[in-house]
Design a protein around this motif. Structure first.
Motif, short mmCIF file in Angstrom:
data_model
loop_
_atom_site.label_atom_id
_atom_site.label_comp_id
_atom_site.label_asym_id
_atom_site.label_seq_id
_atom_site.Cartn_x
_atom_site.Cartn_y
_atom_site.Cartn_z
N ILE A 171 43.75 -22.70 23.58
CA ILE A 171 43.33 -22.31 24.92
C ILE A 171 44.21 -21.13 25.32
CG2 ILE A 171 42.98 -23.08 27.30
CD1 ILE A 171 43.13 -25.98 26.27
N CYS A 196 47.72 -15.79 32.64
CA CYS A 196 48.30 -16.79 33.54
C CYS A 196 47.61 -16.73 34.89
CB CYS A 196 49.80 -16.55 33.69
SG CYS A 196 50.64 -17.80 34.68
N ARG A 244 41.81 -19.87 29.46
CA ARG A 244 42.61 -20.30 30.59
C ARG A 244 42.79 -19.12 31.54
NH1 ARG A 244 48.64 -20.83 31.01
NH2 ARG A 244 47.80 -20.45 33.06
N VAL A 278 39.16 -23.09 31.73
CA VAL A 278 40.17 -24.06 32.16
C VAL A 278 40.97 -23.40 33.28
CG1 VAL A 278 42.13 -25.49 31.49
CG2 VAL A 278 40.33 -24.95 29.81
N THR A 279 41.04 -24.02 34.44
CA THR A 279 41.79 -23.43 35.55
C THR A 279 42.44 -24.50 36.40
OG1 THR A 279 41.70 -21.68 37.23
CG2 THR A 279 39.95 -23.33 37.28
N GLU A 280 43.51 -24.10 37.09
CA GLU A 280 44.33 -25.06 37.83
C GLU A 280 43.75 -25.35 39.21
OE1 GLU A 280 49.05 -25.85 38.99
OE2 GLU A 280 48.46 -24.09 37.81
N GLN A 315 42.80 -28.19 35.59
CA GLN A 315 44.20 -28.35 35.19
C GLN A 315 45.03 -28.82 36.38
OE1 GLN A 315 46.16 -25.07 33.02
NE2 GLN A 315 47.84 -25.25 34.48
N LYS A 335 49.43 -31.56 33.02
CA LYS A 335 50.73 -31.11 32.54
C LYS A 335 51.83 -32.10 32.93
CE LYS A 335 50.35 -26.16 31.82
NZ LYS A 335 51.05 -24.87 32.02
N CYS A 364 49.47 -32.22 28.48
CA CYS A 364 50.08 -30.96 28.06
C CYS A 364 51.58 -31.00 28.32
CB CYS A 364 49.44 -29.79 28.77
SG CYS A 364 50.10 -28.18 28.26
N ASP A 388 52.31 -26.21 25.61
CA ASP A 388 52.30 -24.90 26.24
C ASP A 388 53.64 -24.22 25.97
OD1 ASP A 388 52.47 -22.71 27.88
OD2 ASP A 388 51.90 -23.74 29.73
N LEU A 446 48.33 -24.06 24.56
CA LEU A 446 47.98 -23.34 25.78
C LEU A 446 48.86 -22.09 25.83
CD1 LEU A 446 46.19 -23.67 28.37
CD2 LEU A 446 48.21 -24.64 29.47
N ASP A 474 49.64 -17.94 27.11
CA ASP A 474 49.40 -16.81 28.02
C ASP A 474 49.11 -15.53 27.22
OD1 ASP A 474 49.87 -18.45 30.13
OD2 ASP A 474 51.67 -17.43 30.84
#
Length: 341
Positions: A98, A102, A126, A162-164, A182, A207, A235, A269, A296, A298
């Protein structure tokens, strides 16, 4: 106690199981995964001892679990589960990459980062639209505009998003655009958020908190599972330590240890653990070697001007090294690199 339903069990059979549990004085929590449905039972020892559900229609198995996290426990499911994100598997048979920026900054930056990630072997994109930062003056993300950019880039590249998510109030709008939600390290024990993402019906990437024990991490996952969602991926992103040369101490032992405790897939990550670009690929190699189900990472086309975590973002030769690692190391462990859709 966990009651595992047969794959072909009718809804009426599930209702019968739930009502039987409740009539006996217990509480039943239904969790639906891609391949199976289970009923978690919470009750006193006398109720559990007297409860007879093995012979009910649709019941495949009854498992009596001693760990405090019932639904995500390894006792509940002996093989690591596979979670599918818009058709992309994350599980024990492959390594899933992924990757992406960031933070979503512009449509052009996000698309370029996504294409870089896909060329390096990424199967999922991500990108942060909402950015909880240590400083209130740092870039906090584009919000809904960032989500729309991610959706457009998904259309362009084919990579699921995938997003927070940082606020329970935003769960519905984030779920409208994202394929996987996330929960970040600072929100690992935000129980209202855990319950909200558990109820929305999308896979969740959870996470580990900066100072969380394995049990605390798994109990956080249990909150999500208890709301009906078993599609959870863990994660590890480093824990706080005394060493100041790196951002966080990456706990690679978390992968085999949590695999013993839980059936959930575990990613690493290395970007947020190291905080330094030159350490990301070595830590990624270690993650694959220790059995992580994915990475994961960046990625940024111009990290020197990134609004968030530029010093750890891969590009150029570093990204080429990552590609070599994810394409060559998994076969040595009997795995494959998960292909992009």
């Amino acid at each position: 106690m966990v009651i595992v339903m047969s794959p072909d069990a009718a809804d009426s059979a599930l209702r019968t199981v739930v009502s039987t549990v409740e009539e006996a004085g217990g509480s039943a929590f239904v969790s639906r995964g891609v391949t199976r449905t289970i009923v978690g039972v919470v009750a006193g020892e006398s109720v559990l001892a007297a409860l007879e559900v093995e012979g009910l229609p649709g019941v495949a198995e009854v498992v009596r679990i001693t760990s405090p996290y019932k639904l995500v426990s390894h006792e509940n499911h002996l093989r690591t589960s596979t979670v599918h994100v818009r058709g992309v598997p994350i599980g024990p048979d492959s390594v899933t990459l992924i990757a992406g920026p960031c933070a979503v900054e512009t449509p052009e930056q996000t698309l370029e980062a996504a294409l870089m990630a896909r060329r390096a072997g990424a199967a999922l994109l991500r990108g942060g639209a909402y950015k909880p930062r240590t400083s209130p003056y740092a870039f906090q993300g584009l919000g809904v505009d960032g989500l729309k950019i991610l959706a457009d880039v998904r259309t362009e590249t084919g990579l699921p998003v995938v997003t927070e998510i940082v606020d329970p109030a935003d769960v519905d709008v984030v779920a409208e655009y994202a394929d996987m939600l996330q929960v970040g390290t600072r929100n690992m024990q935000n129980f209202a958020l855990l319950q909200a993402v558990g109820a929305v019906g999308k896979p969740v990437l959870l996470k580990r908190g900066l100072t969380a024990t394995y049990e605390e991490w798994l109990m956080a996952a249990e909150y999500i599972a208890q709301r009906g969602n078993l599609d959870i991926v863990l994660c590890e992103r480093g824990v706080r330590s005394f060493e100041s040369a790196i951002r966080n101490m990456l706990d690679v032992s978390a992968v085999p240890m949590v695999h013993q405790l839980s059936h959930l897939p575990v990613l690493i990550d290395p970007s947020h653990a190291a905080g330094r670009r030159e350490l990301v690929v070595p830590l990624a190699r270690a993650a694959i070697g220790v059995g992580a189900d994915g990475l994961l990472i960046d990625v940024h086309p111009h990290p020197e001007v990134a609004k968030c975590d530029g010093p750890q973002a891969l590009h150029g030769a570093d990204l080429d090294e990552l590609e070599t690692a994810v394409r060559t190391l998994p076969p040595a462990l009997g795995k494959t690199l998960t292909p992009a859709p």
